[in-house]
Design a protein around this motif. Structure first.
Motif, PDB file in Angstrom:
ATOM      1  N   GLU A 184       7.538  -7.677   3.683  1.00 46.53           N
ATOM      2  CA  GLU A 184       7.323  -6.746   4.522  1.00 46.53           C
ATOM      3  C   GLU A 184       7.235  -5.325   4.683  1.00 46.53           C
ATOM      4  N   ALA A 185       8.442  -4.628   3.484  1.00 47.09           N
ATOM      5  CA  ALA A 185       8.848  -3.650   3.214  1.00 47.09           C
ATOM      6  C   ALA A 185       7.170  -2.854   3.022  1.00 47.09           C
ATOM      7  N   LEU A 186       6.604  -3.265   1.609  1.00 45.31           N
ATOM      8  CA  LEU A 186       5.021  -1.855   1.636  1.00 45.31           C
ATOM      9  C   LEU A 186       4.230  -2.420   2.450  1.00 45.31           C
ATOM     10  N   PRO A 187       3.886  -3.821   2.670  1.00 46.41           N
ATOM     11  CA  PRO A 187       2.652  -3.909   3.606  1.00 46.41           C
ATOM     12  C   PRO A 187       2.491  -3.201   5.629  1.00 46.41           C
ATOM     13  N   THR A 224      -0.842  -3.013   0.826  1.00 43.88           N
ATOM     14  CA  THR A 224       0.620  -2.255   0.015  1.00 43.88           C
ATOM     15  C   THR A 224       0.367  -1.066  -0.282  1.00 43.88           C
ATOM     16  N   ALA A 225       2.100  -0.804   0.100  1.00 45.98           N
ATOM     17  CA  ALA A 225       2.087   0.986  -0.157  1.00 45.98           C
ATOM     18  C   ALA A 225       2.698   1.032  -1.607  1.00 45.98           C
ATOM     19  N   LEU A 281       1.965  -3.620  14.644  1.00 43.56           N
ATOM     20  CA  LEU A 281       2.444  -3.102  13.534  1.00 43.56           C
ATOM     21  C   LEU A 281       3.175  -3.363  12.504  1.00 43.56           C
ATOM     22  N   ILE A 282       4.485  -4.394  13.859  1.00 45.33           N
ATOM     23  CA  ILE A 282       6.407  -4.446  13.541  1.00 45.33           C
ATOM     24  C   ILE A 282       5.742  -5.762  14.040  1.00 45.33           C
ATOM     25  N   ASN A 283       7.260  -6.747  13.312  1.00 42.01           N
ATOM     26  CA  ASN A 283       7.647  -7.731  14.414  1.00 42.01           C
ATOM     27  C   ASN A 283       8.363  -7.473  15.276  1.00 42.01           C
TER      28      ASN A 283
END
Length: 426
Positions: A71-74, A106-107, A279-281
């Motif tokens: 989940e870091a890059l997305p 993804t970033a 945007l974030i769980n």
């Protein structure tokens, strides 16, 4: 790759502001950018967004995607961070993350790869304190354990071949700011790492959380610090050492707030901001509300603020990066960058434009990323569109209406953006 025109928008190029302008994107690159009077009349999809501001995609110059966190890059991208700079990870994880960047949404990913470490040195103590699994112990056993010039050369040649790092990360943590005593490298060893890394064309960066440790790595010749310190007020010796190296600092003030626990209220404010919904769980929101607390007894956020203020007054470059990591409670990929910008403006006294520059063009300049960080002809179309004016209200950076990496719109924002699409121009 797509071609489109964004117009009738305020533009912050990373260096200057265009009050009403346009940007023309063609095949993932910026074809042109300028005042609305110069906008081309071409038969391309056009988005007219009055009342919006276009920024370069944010560059988070400090993250840790532990265990190749999927989940870091997305998540970073959803918050307008189009490039992340990782500061330490194992080979297998680096390979997974580089492969993930080939996927949409993804970033972009830059990395130090495996940092230069020593036996029982940082970050081993903090990792093993909360993770005692056999898998983690096996991974740490494979880390380089540098001792002398021969081991340094072997490490650099290995990481160059296997990881192709974008810069080299040093660890210099004695534990002072945490009231602990950790094994840490000698200044002579750090100087050897820096010298050998520079021979190979690498930028060098270092972790340090105390004034003494910071002075050590500056005296060894480091290019930049990936934290500021929080154990005591700044000194003239510190300012002189930064100036001697022309070094920069990425202070990670939001993360230091978690380390000292003094940032908890602001963390909760950002974690519960209604604009981040979707945007974030929930688990990561919960983590954002906790504090690491390692420096609660021996560190003060005010020392960190004072140090950054003094360095800024002395003309030292201040770079924006979050130190976000899955296990690092009090942080969240992407979201913590917006908190860091808030702290830069409200605690350090930066103007919003200066803060935004620290997260875009200045990071690109100091990390030598020549294809991003600004909105200019020929550069990557990495862009963040927000409603309102973050050049007046820095918290408007969370009014996100569109994020593009290499000209591709993050799918999260398709509906929001398409609502303002004009017919094709003929």
């Amino acid at each position: 790759m797509t071609t489109f025109l964004l117009r009738d928008i305020r533009i912050f190029t990373g260096e200057e502001t265009i009050d009403e302008g346009y940007v023309h994107v063609h095949d993932g690159k910026i074809k042109s950018v300028g005042p609305i009077s110069d906008a081309p009349l071409e038969p391309v999809k056009t988005y007219s967004k009055p009342g919006h501001t276009l920024l370069p995609g944010l560059i988070d110059c400090h993250i840790h995607a532990d265990r190749a966190d999927p989940e870091a890059l997305p998540q970073a991208l959803r918050f307008g961070v189009t490039t992340v700079c990782e500061m330490h990870n194992e080979l297998e994880n680096v390979q997974k993350l580089k492969k993930q960047t080939l996927e949409p949404d993804t970033a972009s990913y830059k990395t130090a790869g495996q940092a230069a470490t020593i036996e029982n040195g940082w970050p081993i103590p903090v990792i093993t304190a909360y993770d005692k699994s056999p898998e983690t112990a096996a991974a740490i056993a494979k880390w380089p354990k540098l001792t002398d010039q021969s081991s340094v050369v072997e490490y650099l040649e290995w990481t160059k071949k296997e990881m192709q790092p974008d810069y080299i990360k040093l660890m210099h943590e004695s534990g002072i700011s945490m009231g602990r005593e950790f094994s840490y490298p000698s200044v002579e060893l750090q100087r050897t790492i820096i010298t050998e890394a520079k021979k190979r064309g690498y930028l060098t960066v270092a972790h340090a959380l105390s004034l003494r440790d910071t002075l050590d790595v500056l005296n060894a010749g480091i290019d930049g610090l990936t934290h500021t310190f929080c154990d005591q007020p700044p000194t003239q010796e510190l300012i002189d050492a930064y100036k001697k190296n022309n070094a920069w600092v990425n202070p990670t003030l939001a993360a230091i707030g978690s380390l000292t626990t003094e940032g908890k209220e602001l963390q909760r404010q950002f974690a519960h901001d209604p604009r981040i919904k979707g945007l974030i769980n929930d688990d990561r929101v919960g983590n954002m509300c906790k504090c690491m607390g390692f420096c609660a007894e021996n560190g003060k956020a005010e020392y960190a603020y004072e140090g950054v203020k003094k360095l800024r007054e002395a003309g030292i470059d201040i770079l924006c990066g979050s130190d976000s990591a899955g296990p690092a409670v009090g942080t969240a990929f992407g979201l913590s960058m917006h908190q860091e910008l808030n702290v830069f403006v409200n605690k350090i006294g930066m103007s919003p434009a200066e803060a935004l520059r620290s997260a875009t063009s200045l990071v690109a300049k100091r990390f030598q990323f020549t294809d991003r960080g600004r909105l200019a002809e020929g550069l990557n179309a990495d862009m963040l569109l927000v409603e309102g004016n973050p050049l007046e209200d820095i918290d408007a950076t969370l009014n996100i209406r569109g994020v593009w990496r290499d000209g591709d719109l993050c799918s999260t924002y398709v509906e929001k953006l398409e609502a303002g699409v004009e017919p094709l121009l003929g």
